[in-house]
Design a protein around this motif. Structure first.
Motif, PDB file in Angstrom:
ATOM      1  N   PHE A  38       0.794  -1.334  -0.119  1.00 18.12           N
ATOM      2  CA  PHE A  38       0.021   0.005  -0.130  1.00 18.12           C
ATOM      3  C   PHE A  38       0.733   1.361  -0.092  1.00 18.12           C
ATOM      4  O   PHE A  38       1.880   1.305   0.462  1.00 18.12           O
ATOM      5  CB  PHE A  38      -0.849   0.125   1.294  1.00 18.12           C
ATOM      6  N   GLY A  39       0.502   2.100  -0.759  1.00 22.19           N
ATOM      7  CA  GLY A  39       1.230   3.674  -0.863  1.00 22.19           C
ATOM      8  C   GLY A  39       0.352   4.723  -0.591  1.00 22.19           C
ATOM      9  O   GLY A  39      -0.732   4.860  -1.040  1.00 22.19           O
ATOM     10  N   VAL A  40       1.060   5.639   0.083  1.00 23.83           N
ATOM     11  CA  VAL A  40       0.176   6.987   0.499  1.00 23.83           C
ATOM     12  C   VAL A  40       1.596   8.120  -0.263  1.00 23.83           C
ATOM     13  O   VAL A  40       2.397   8.150   0.158  1.00 23.83           O
ATOM     14  CB  VAL A  40       0.175   7.361   1.808  1.00 23.83           C
ATOM     15  N   VAL A  41       0.941   8.867  -1.330  1.00 25.98           N
ATOM     16  CA  VAL A  41       1.684   9.798  -1.868  1.00 25.98           C
ATOM     17  C   VAL A  41       1.587  11.139  -1.340  1.00 25.98           C
ATOM     18  O   VAL A  41       0.385  11.744  -1.119  1.00 25.98           O
ATOM     19  CB  VAL A  41       1.358   9.737  -3.504  1.00 25.98           C
ATOM     20  N   VAL A  42       2.592  11.680  -0.672  1.00 23.83           N
ATOM     21  CA  VAL A  42       2.582  12.958   0.264  1.00 23.83           C
ATOM     22  C   VAL A  42       3.551  14.095  -0.588  1.00 23.83           C
ATOM     23  O   VAL A  42       4.657  13.632  -0.965  1.00 23.83           O
ATOM     24  CB  VAL A  42       3.180  12.649   1.512  1.00 23.83           C
ATOM     25  N   ARG A  43       2.991  15.213  -0.514  1.00 27.70           N
ATOM     26  CA  ARG A  43       3.842  16.368  -1.246  1.00 27.70           C
ATOM     27  C   ARG A  43       5.129  16.589  -0.312  1.00 27.70           C
ATOM     28  O   ARG A  43       5.124  16.487   0.962  1.00 27.70           O
ATOM     29  CB  ARG A  43       3.083  17.615  -0.977  1.00 27.70           C
TER      30      ARG A  43
END
Length: 453
Positions: A446-451
């Protein structure tokens, strides 16, 4: 024909018209009542016992135009009672207008009986939620009873456990009194969820009926407003109920820890450990329910800040490591110097749900947390060597109440299927993109793309 009692739209197939004009609930709605719940009747479609939730439909001039009725199978109530441990004289019941609508066990002896003379009915008229000790006017049994009135529907839900069962010789300690309170409290939560699922089905059926009746824009808008208010009431009720139940659960946890220091016999130690696990599981469920209700109600506001990821990830892994080790799993985090812009509290709760989910569905191997740079963004990855997700389920796992079979099913760790639903809601609130790659039998990532900060 709906005003004459003839069924015009139904979710069940029928080869002939059915007339329900002789049903008491139809007659009550036809004579002016806006909503009727119950009683227990035999369905003319399936020849099974059901109880109904009916709502009056009025024309533009206020005249009676028909009813919307939802039948809820009584077997749901029966199956729920079988799953509880309330003792030989325990019961669960639903009461409408001081009359027993549903009861388990022995429904044939109590359905339709009046409880107006009982102390519980008098207490519920003053305080809609509470716990009391009373002697039943129906069977004369002394019980500890917890109750809650479902606002807007006039349904009083009760769960009782006989004092004889609570104070049995092998339950003479404070530990098992607390166990009884936890069971009754959990029963009320599940009963409330059953009621709200029934309400959700009623709203969906009402929407379909309105589409079939016609293009009356004004009426459709009014119905939509009613549905919105009902959903807000559900969210407020769920949040209030979860907060009210937190205090006794916290007290039960403290008492359990005190009791654990005083018992030495192996059998007693095992009972204390099972009680501790039950309290922790119930507290985790309440926390998830609070997250869902708060996010749905729009009461969570992100506080965006710039911070280093490594301390957050290390703290999370340290929290989850004891549970992972107990399962024989290896959990770790790859070092990173990444700095991101997000709400650190909400991001931590989001990632904790992903880590707990990874451990729950991994039987051998381990879980690894790491980061990858993607231009102006950072992808935070939670990868495991678990059972994986079938390709036809990848698009569904972030929905509410979606659960896959995994190792935790045999350990009693299966939840309600709300964890990834909370992840989805938080990612939308924070504006973070979610990713998922999975190979059945090998694991998921699972991935969470954050600035980047």
């Amino acid at each position: 024909h709906a005003a004459l009692g003839i069924v015009v739209v139904t979710s069940l197939p029928s080869s002939h018209k059915v007339n329900v004009a002789d049903r008491p609930w139809f007659q009550a709605l036809a004579t002016g009542r806006e909503m009727v719940v119950g009683p227990l009747i035999q369905s003319r479609y399936r020849k099974a016992l059901v109880f109904t939730v009916g709502r009056r439909i009025s024309g533009d001039d206020g005249s009676f135009a028909g009813v919307v009725s939802v039948g809820i199978d009584a077997e749901f109530f029966t199956d729920f009672h079988k799953s509880l441990v309330l003792g030989r004289h325990g019961y669960v019941a639903a009461i409408v207008d001081d009359m027993v609508m549903l009861r388990q066990p022995n429904p044939e002896a109590y359905v339709g009986a009046s409880v107006r003379a009982g102390r519980g009915s008098r207490m519920a008229a003053v305080e809609p939620t509470g716990t009391l000790r009373s002697i039943s006017p129906l069977d004369g049994v002394d019980r500890m009873v917890s109750y809650r009135t479902v606002a807007g529907f006039g349904v009083l839900v009760r769960a009782g456990m006989a004092m004889e069962d609570i104070l049995a010789p092998w339950r003479q300690t404070a530990l098992l009194v607390l166990s009884a309170v936890v069971v009754v409290t959990f029963s009320l939560i599940v009963l409330a969820l059953m009621v709200f699922r029934g309400l959700a089905r009623e709203e969906a059926f009402t929407a379909g009926l309105e589409a079939a009746v016609g293009d009356r824009t004004e009426e459709a808008e009014r119905r939509a407003e009613e549905a919105r208010q009902a959903n807000e009431s559900k969210t407020r009720f769920l949040a209030a109920a979860s907060h009210d139940l937190r205090q006794p659960l916290q007290a039960a946890g403290m008492f359990t820890e005190v009791l654990a220091t005083r018992v030495t016999e192996p059998a007693q130690v095992q009972v204390v450990e099972r009680l501790r696990q039950s309290i922790e599981a119930t507290n985790s469920l309440l926390t998830t329910l609070l997250d869902v209700s708060a996010l749905e109600a729009g009461k969570v506001t992100p506080n965006i800040a710039t911070f280093r990821l490594m301390p957050l990830l290390t703290g999370l892994v340290d929290q989850i490591e004891p549970e992972a080790s107990a399962r024989g799993l290896v959990i770790g985090v790859a070092p990173t110097s990444a700095v991101v812009s997000s709400d650190p509290v909400l991001l931590e709760r989001l990632l904790r749900n992903l880590l707990v989910n990874a451990v729950r569905y991994t039987e051998t191997g381990g879980v690894l947390v790491g980061c990858r740079y993607r231009g102006r963004d950072v992808a935070i990855l939670v990868c495991d060597t678990g059972v994986g997700i079938p390709s036809d389920k990848v698009g569904e796992v972030f929905e509410d109440f979606i659960r896959l079979d995994g190792p935790s099913d045999q350990r009693g760790g299966r939840g309600l299927g709300l964890g990834l639903g909370v992840v989805r809601r938080m990612s939308v609130l924070l504006g973070h993109k979610l990713e998922l790659r999975s190979v059945p039998g090998k694991g998921s990532c699972f991935g969470v793309v954050v600035r980047r900060g």
